[in-house]
Design an enzyme around this catalytic site. Structure first.
Site, PDB file in Angstrom:
ATOM      1  N   GLY A 184     -22.426 -26.601 -12.960  1.00 47.68           N
ATOM      2  CA  GLY A 184     -21.821 -26.820 -11.638  1.00 47.68           C
ATOM      3  C   GLY A 184     -22.088 -28.209 -11.083  1.00 47.68           C
ATOM      4  O   GLY A 184     -22.826 -29.006 -11.679  1.00 47.68           O
ATOM      5  N   ALA A 185     -21.484 -28.469  -9.926  1.00 45.34           N
ATOM      6  CA  ALA A 185     -21.617 -29.784  -9.285  1.00 45.34           C
ATOM      7  C   ALA A 185     -23.089 -30.087  -8.995  1.00 45.34           C
ATOM      8  O   ALA A 185     -23.583 -31.184  -9.284  1.00 45.34           O
ATOM      9  CB  ALA A 185     -20.799 -29.815  -7.994  1.00 45.34           C
ATOM     10  N   VAL A 186     -23.820 -29.124  -8.456  1.00 40.98           N
ATOM     11  CA  VAL A 186     -25.228 -29.357  -8.096  1.00 40.98           C
ATOM     12  C   VAL A 186     -26.108 -29.387  -9.353  1.00 40.98           C
ATOM     13  O   VAL A 186     -26.997 -30.227  -9.479  1.00 40.98           O
ATOM     14  CB  VAL A 186     -25.727 -28.292  -7.086  1.00 40.98           C
ATOM     15  CG1 VAL A 186     -27.174 -28.550  -6.710  1.00 40.98           C
ATOM     16  CG2 VAL A 186     -24.855 -28.287  -5.836  1.00 40.98           C
ATOM     17  N   CYS A 212     -26.130 -27.613   3.265  1.00 39.42           N
ATOM     18  CA  CYS A 212     -25.944 -29.072   3.184  1.00 39.42           C
ATOM     19  C   CYS A 212     -25.651 -29.734   4.539  1.00 39.42           C
ATOM     20  O   CYS A 212     -26.204 -30.786   4.862  1.00 39.42           O
ATOM     21  CB  CYS A 212     -24.836 -29.388   2.179  1.00 39.42           C
ATOM     22  SG  CYS A 212     -23.386 -28.354   2.354  1.00 39.42           S
ATOM     23  N   GLN A 270     -16.228 -31.776   6.219  1.00 38.40           N
ATOM     24  CA  GLN A 270     -16.914 -31.490   4.955  1.00 38.40           C
ATOM     25  C   GLN A 270     -16.016 -31.693   3.743  1.00 38.40           C
ATOM     26  O   GLN A 270     -14.875 -31.201   3.697  1.00 38.40           O
ATOM     27  CB  GLN A 270     -17.464 -30.055   4.992  1.00 38.40           C
ATOM     28  CG  GLN A 270     -18.486 -29.887   6.109  1.00 38.40           C
ATOM     29  CD  GLN A 270     -19.195 -28.540   6.141  1.00 38.40           C
ATOM     30  OE1 GLN A 270     -19.530 -28.079   7.223  1.00 38.40           O
ATOM     31  NE2 GLN A 270     -19.449 -27.928   5.009  1.00 38.40           N
ATOM     32  N   ARG A 286     -13.175 -28.362   6.828  1.00 41.16           N
ATOM     33  CA  ARG A 286     -13.001 -28.889   5.460  1.00 41.16           C
ATOM     34  C   ARG A 286     -11.932 -29.993   5.513  1.00 41.16           C
ATOM     35  O   ARG A 286     -10.868 -29.800   6.126  1.00 41.16           O
ATOM     36  CB  ARG A 286     -12.539 -27.768   4.532  1.00 41.16           C
ATOM     37  CG  ARG A 286     -12.508 -28.157   3.092  1.00 41.16           C
ATOM     38  CD  ARG A 286     -13.866 -28.290   2.461  1.00 41.16           C
ATOM     39  NE  ARG A 286     -14.535 -27.018   2.326  1.00 41.16           N
ATOM     40  CZ  ARG A 286     -15.843 -26.906   2.002  1.00 41.16           C
ATOM     41  NH1 ARG A 286     -16.580 -27.978   1.800  1.00 41.16           N
ATOM     42  NH2 ARG A 286     -16.403 -25.729   1.907  1.00 41.16           N
ATOM     43  N   HIS A 297     -20.414 -35.342   3.216  1.00 40.89           N
ATOM     44  CA  HIS A 297     -20.016 -34.723   4.483  1.00 40.89           C
ATOM     45  C   HIS A 297     -20.275 -35.706   5.630  1.00 40.89           C
ATOM     46  O   HIS A 297     -21.194 -36.520   5.570  1.00 40.89           O
ATOM     47  CB  HIS A 297     -20.858 -33.471   4.757  1.00 40.89           C
ATOM     48  CG  HIS A 297     -20.573 -32.309   3.840  1.00 40.89           C
ATOM     49  ND1 HIS A 297     -19.554 -32.285   2.927  1.00 40.89           N
ATOM     50  CD2 HIS A 297     -21.203 -31.099   3.742  1.00 40.89           C
ATOM     51  CE1 HIS A 297     -19.564 -31.116   2.283  1.00 40.89           C
ATOM     52  NE2 HIS A 297     -20.552 -30.389   2.751  1.00 40.89           N
TER      53      HIS A 297
END
Ligand code: NAP
Length: 332
Positions: free
Chosen positions: A10-12, A127, A154, A233, A240
């Site tokens: 994943g992204a993280v 976040c 975001q 969003r 963000h």
């Protein structure tokens, strides 16, 4: 130190690996986990190939530290299994954040809470909460805060890799005169903004807005601070932005705020209207520090200021904060 990362594709998860390399995080063994569809896939890390293995009780055994970056369903099912095995767990999901026995940590703000806790599970905050509090905390060194009104902008990567792909794909579809496919955001995110992140609660706020509310109070250890958020969003790929309106209990001077920000770790000041200097999400992308600017007195209310803060939510809002927690644990 034997380390596990759950959610490596994943992204993280990917950012965690990058940060481990950058910060020379030491380990003797690393085990990588993702969903069943990724088992057997190979991930390159420091010129070595690692196979993704199945997430189960057995494969979690013997690890000293496990990062959970695969969403709250996975954390709820496996984080306690890992901690019962004796591993420390740093959880990036919302699964344990409001549990009163589990520390919710932003190292620059409340590392003492971690140092004085015996919990094996440590929660990483939301976040938007992290980035907002990185701007709010230095101001608390000057004056008590009565109320904060936050409006977030975001980026799509806040919804992971699928969020980024949906913005890129729908942008292509727009230029090819095709109808948008709205799976992640359920409305078209291309050339649009969506004032809803997470599901609606009975009070009319969204899940994301209530996370900001509840988590901020816990981290600042202040039940009386008044908070209200609108989370939106926007079609930005990464980082963000949050517009903050902060009411203090007494008078506060802008130049003192700026001096306090400069002293605080993890945040930079870019605020020079005469030179047209202010921070944007692109400025904070792939950067460790959050950036604050547009700090000004609110003309409509006494003891009140407005400001604009940006931060890379995959870095400081997730992976970097988690690594900083791990570094604190190592020192502990
Ligand atoms: P993502 O890009 O969608 O990645 C999700 C990861 O979880 C993937 O590696 C996926 O593996 C794995 N996964 C899914 N189901 C699984 C299962 N049943 N067992 C094991 N692994 C599973 O999500 P993300 O953005 O990285 O977010 C990860 C976590 O961090 C979430 O809790 C999110 O709320 C939190 N977070 C994200 C951000 C952000 O900016 N993205 C910021 C703060 C916190 P496959 O590839 O095999 O499906």
């Amino acid at each position: 130190m034997k380390i596990g990362i759950v959610g490596i594709t994943g992204a993280v998860g990917q950012e965690l690996l990058e940060l481990m390399k950058e910060r020379k995080f030491s380990y003797s063994e690393i085990r990588l986990f993702a969903s069943n569809k990724s088992i057997g896939k190979k991930i390159k890390f420091k010129s070595k190939l690692y196979k993704i293995i199945r997430l189960n009780k057995k494969n979690l055994e013997g690890l000293d530290l496990v990062f959970f970056v695969a969403g709250s369903t996975v954390s709820k099912k496996f984080a306690t299994i890992a901690s019962n095995n004796g591993s420390y767990v740093i959880d990036n999901s919302s699964a344990f954040r409001l549990n009163k026995n589990i520390p919710l940590i932003i190292p620059e703000i409340n590392s003492n809470t971690l140092l004085s806790s015996n919990s094996k599970i440590i929660a990483n905050p939301n976040c938007t909460t992290i980035i907002s509090l990185m701007g709010i905390k230095p101001l608390l060194n000057l004056q008590k805060i009565k109320r904060v009104v936050a409006t977030s902008f975001q980026s799509v990567s806040g919804a992971g890799n699928n969020g980024m792909n949906e913005l890129l794909e729908n942008t292509k579809r727009f230029f090819n005169n095709k109808k948008s496919l709205n799976k992640v955001f359920n409305k078209n995110i291309t050339f649009n903004v969506i004032p809803k992140i997470g599901s609606f609660k009975l009070n009319g706020y969204t899940e994301e807005e209530m996370k900001f509310n509840n988590e901020s109070r816990k981290i600042l250890d202040d039940k009386n601070i008044l908070l209200s958020a609108t989370t939106v969003r926007v079609p930005v790929l990464r980082s963000h932005s949050i517009s903050l309106n902060i009411e203090f209990k007494g008078n506060i001077e802008i130049n003192k705020i700026k001096k306090e920000i400069i002293k605080f770790p993890g945040i930079d000041l870019i605020d020079n209207p005469k030179k047209n200097q202010f921070p944007t999400p692109i400025d904070s992308s792939n950067r460790d520090n959050c950036i604050i600017g547009r700090i000004r007195k609110d003309y409509s209310k006494r003891n009140c200021i407005s400001a604009w803060i940006v931060g890379d939510q995959i870095r400081k809002g997730a992976a970097l904060n988690a690594i900083q927690i791990a570094e604190l644990l190592v020192r502990k």
